[in-house]
Design an enzyme around this catalytic site. Structure first.
Site, PDB file in Angstrom:
ATOM      1  N   HIS A 113       0.817  -1.218   0.000  1.00  8.72           N
ATOM      2  CA  HIS A 113       0.000   0.000   0.000  1.00  8.72           C
ATOM      3  C   HIS A 113       0.850   1.268   0.000  1.00  8.72           C
ATOM      4  O   HIS A 113       0.328   2.362  -0.235  1.00  8.72           O
ATOM      5  CB  HIS A 113      -0.996  -0.005   1.166  1.00  8.72           C
ATOM      6  CG  HIS A 113      -0.403   0.296   2.505  1.00  8.72           C
ATOM      7  ND1 HIS A 113       0.014  -0.677   3.373  1.00  8.72           N
ATOM      8  CD2 HIS A 113      -0.174   1.469   3.141  1.00  8.72           C
ATOM      9  CE1 HIS A 113       0.465  -0.120   4.479  1.00  8.72           C
ATOM     10  NE2 HIS A 113       0.364   1.180   4.363  1.00  8.72           N
ATOM     11  N   ASP A 143       0.338  -7.542   1.556  1.00 13.11           N
ATOM     12  CA  ASP A 143       0.718  -6.135   1.692  1.00 13.11           C
ATOM     13  C   ASP A 143       2.235  -5.964   1.694  1.00 13.11           C
ATOM     14  O   ASP A 143       2.780  -5.147   2.435  1.00 13.11           O
ATOM     15  CB  ASP A 143       0.112  -5.515   2.954  1.00 13.11           C
ATOM     16  CG  ASP A 143       0.166  -3.988   2.916  1.00 13.11           C
ATOM     17  OD1 ASP A 143       0.179  -3.424   1.811  1.00 13.11           O
ATOM     18  OD2 ASP A 143       0.209  -3.362   3.992  1.00 13.11           O
ATOM     19  N   GLY A 217       3.240   6.454   7.866  1.00 14.58           N
ATOM     20  CA  GLY A 217       4.597   6.761   7.416  1.00 14.58           C
ATOM     21  C   GLY A 217       5.578   5.709   7.885  1.00 14.58           C
ATOM     22  O   GLY A 217       6.638   5.524   7.296  1.00 14.58           O
ATOM     23  N   ASN A 218       5.232   5.004   8.973  1.00 15.44           N
ATOM     24  CA  ASN A 218       6.048   3.875   9.440  1.00 15.44           C
ATOM     25  C   ASN A 218       5.831   2.633   8.583  1.00 15.44           C
ATOM     26  O   ASN A 218       6.582   1.665   8.682  1.00 15.44           O
ATOM     27  CB  ASN A 218       5.712   3.507  10.896  1.00 15.44           C
ATOM     28  CG  ASN A 218       6.533   4.270  11.909  1.00 15.44           C
ATOM     29  OD1 ASN A 218       6.000   4.996  12.723  1.00 15.44           O
ATOM     30  ND2 ASN A 218       7.843   4.104  11.851  1.00 15.44           N
ATOM     31  N   SER A 219       4.789   2.647   7.773  1.00 16.21           N
ATOM     32  CA  SER A 219       4.486   1.486   6.944  1.00 16.21           C
ATOM     33  C   SER A 219       5.696   1.070   6.125  1.00 16.21           C
ATOM     34  O   SER A 219       6.287   1.890   5.422  1.00 16.21           O
ATOM     35  CB  SER A 219       3.324   1.794   5.996  1.00 16.21           C
ATOM     36  OG  SER A 219       2.144   2.040   6.710  1.00 16.21           O
ATOM     37  N   GLY A 274     -10.440 -22.620  -6.212  1.00 19.38           N
ATOM     38  CA  GLY A 274     -11.573 -22.163  -6.988  1.00 19.38           C
ATOM     39  C   GLY A 274     -12.848 -22.223  -6.174  1.00 19.38           C
ATOM     40  O   GLY A 274     -13.904 -22.657  -6.663  1.00 19.38           O
TER      41      GLY A 274
END
Length: 377
Positions: A113, A143, A217-219, A274
């Site tokens: 992200h 992520d 911002g730490n991501s 599926g």
């Protein structure tokens, strides 16, 4: 008694008070000399003497860990563009996150992200240098993303062992909260819990919970242990807003194979069944009641593994590869152990009758909601 001799320079500002002591006198100093001392008294307002040594009380494991990892933590800036009425590309904003250099070849791990759909980003190093980075791979499900830069002599952070973590041991978060003006910020806490699952049903990774502050911002920044090894990738995206002391990180052991796939293939190749289905908890939300613990088959993907194995709407999957699958988390744990092309046994019930079939796993479609574990697999 021998009388003490005191030498007072003209520059000294000293008041002498004579007190009779066996015919002699004592001297009490009321002011300090320019050198900052007189009769052993230290002037607290003078500049402290410089020392190369730092006490053990200050030079803690946290300090050492921060010194070791901080040079490898970078800022990741993405530019967001739009088209104006003349179809010209216009910059409408920027996003800033963090990343960690983990390979001398210039590979950096960050959050998916953080990079979004960008093909290139600006990477800001701890020493002040900036350079363009290429997004070589991203994985929305976990992520995670990998960025590559072309620079020599890069600092590299060492990965640790997230499986060996203990609740209560120190946890150090390093990143760029609220933007590059706070680059390299260090916050400290403890490992609050392990194997947390939050967010949508079937979150594919068990997460590390910590009370070390993880802010926007730490991501993509580093969660570090007391030995100065990266044991998690911070993810502010799944932190709970308005709640203090509740942050989460992706365990580095779970991230390793994902990063390998992203470097090699630019994507993560996953097997899938599926399946569009519901477990007991999800079924209850829709007013349904499952009489057995398992995964209710709502629909199967045409041509997918379950379709080819003969499963259909209304079946309930009980076991996969001999393991009970009472919910999607259990199903995902079994799937994570297999590769595309593997044949696995599957037990299911249909109208009260139990059946067993062999399913050949196929590659999960990319950029398709059907490969998500929030009710599908």
């Amino acid at each position: 008694m021998m009388q003490r001799k005191h030498v007072i320079t003209a520059a000294a500002a000293v008041v002498l008070i004579a007190v009779g002591v066996f015919g002699g006198f004592k001297i009490h100093d009321a002011f300090f000399t320019p050198s900052g001392t007189y009769n052993g008294t230290v002037n607290q307002l003078q500049e402290p003497s410089k020392s190369d040594s730092i006490s053990d009380a200050r030079n803690t494991a946290v300090v050492q860990a921060a010194k070791k990892v901080n040079p490898a933590v970078v800022g990741i800036t993405t530019k967001v563009y739009n088209r104006d009425m003349f179809n010209r590309k216009v910059l409408v904003g920027e996003g800033v996150g963090s990343g960690v250099i983990f390979d001398k070849a210039g590979y950096i791990v960050t959050n998916n992200h953080v990079v979004g759909t960008a093909k290139t980003v600006i990477v800001s190093l701890a020493d002040g240098q900036s350079t363009e980075g290429t997004v070589v791979g991203r994985d929305e499900k976990t992520d995670l993303a990998v960025v590559k830069i072309k620079m020599d002599n890069l600092p590299v952070a060492e990965f640790g062992d997230s499986d060996s973590l203990q609740v209560g041991e120190p946890a150090i978060a390093i990143g760029n909260p609220l933007g590059l003006e706070f680059q390299g910020t260090v916050t400290v806490g403890v490992i609050s819990s392990l194997n947390r699952t939050i967010g949508a049903e079937g979150q594919s990774m068990k997460l590390i919970q910590t009370d070390a502050a993880i802010n926007p911002g730490n991501s993509g920044g580093a969660l570090v242990d007391a030995d100065g090894k990266v044991i998690g990738i911070n993810s502010a995206k799944i932190s709970k807003e308005g709640v203090e002391g509740l942050g989460f990180a992706i365990p580095i052991n779970a991230a390793r194979p994902i990063l390998q796939d992203l470097i090699k293939n630019g994507k993560v190749v996953r097997p899938y069944l599926g399946l569009y289905g519901l477990d007991q908890q999800m079924a209850a939300r829709f007013g349904m009641k499952l009489n057995v613990a398992g995964i209710y088959v709502y629909k199967v993907a045409a041509g997918g593994p379950l379709d080819q194995a003969g499963l259909r709407h209304g079946d309930v999957i009980l076991k996969l590869d001999g393991t009970d699958v009472k919910d999607f988390s259990a199903l995902q744990s079994v799937m994570d152990k297999h590769n595309v092309g593997d044949s696995v046994s599957l037990d299911y019930t249909r109208n009260g009758s139990d059946h067993e079939v062999t399913v050949v796993l196929q590659e999960s479609p990319q950029n398709d909601s059907s490969d998500q574990e929030d009710g599908t697999n």
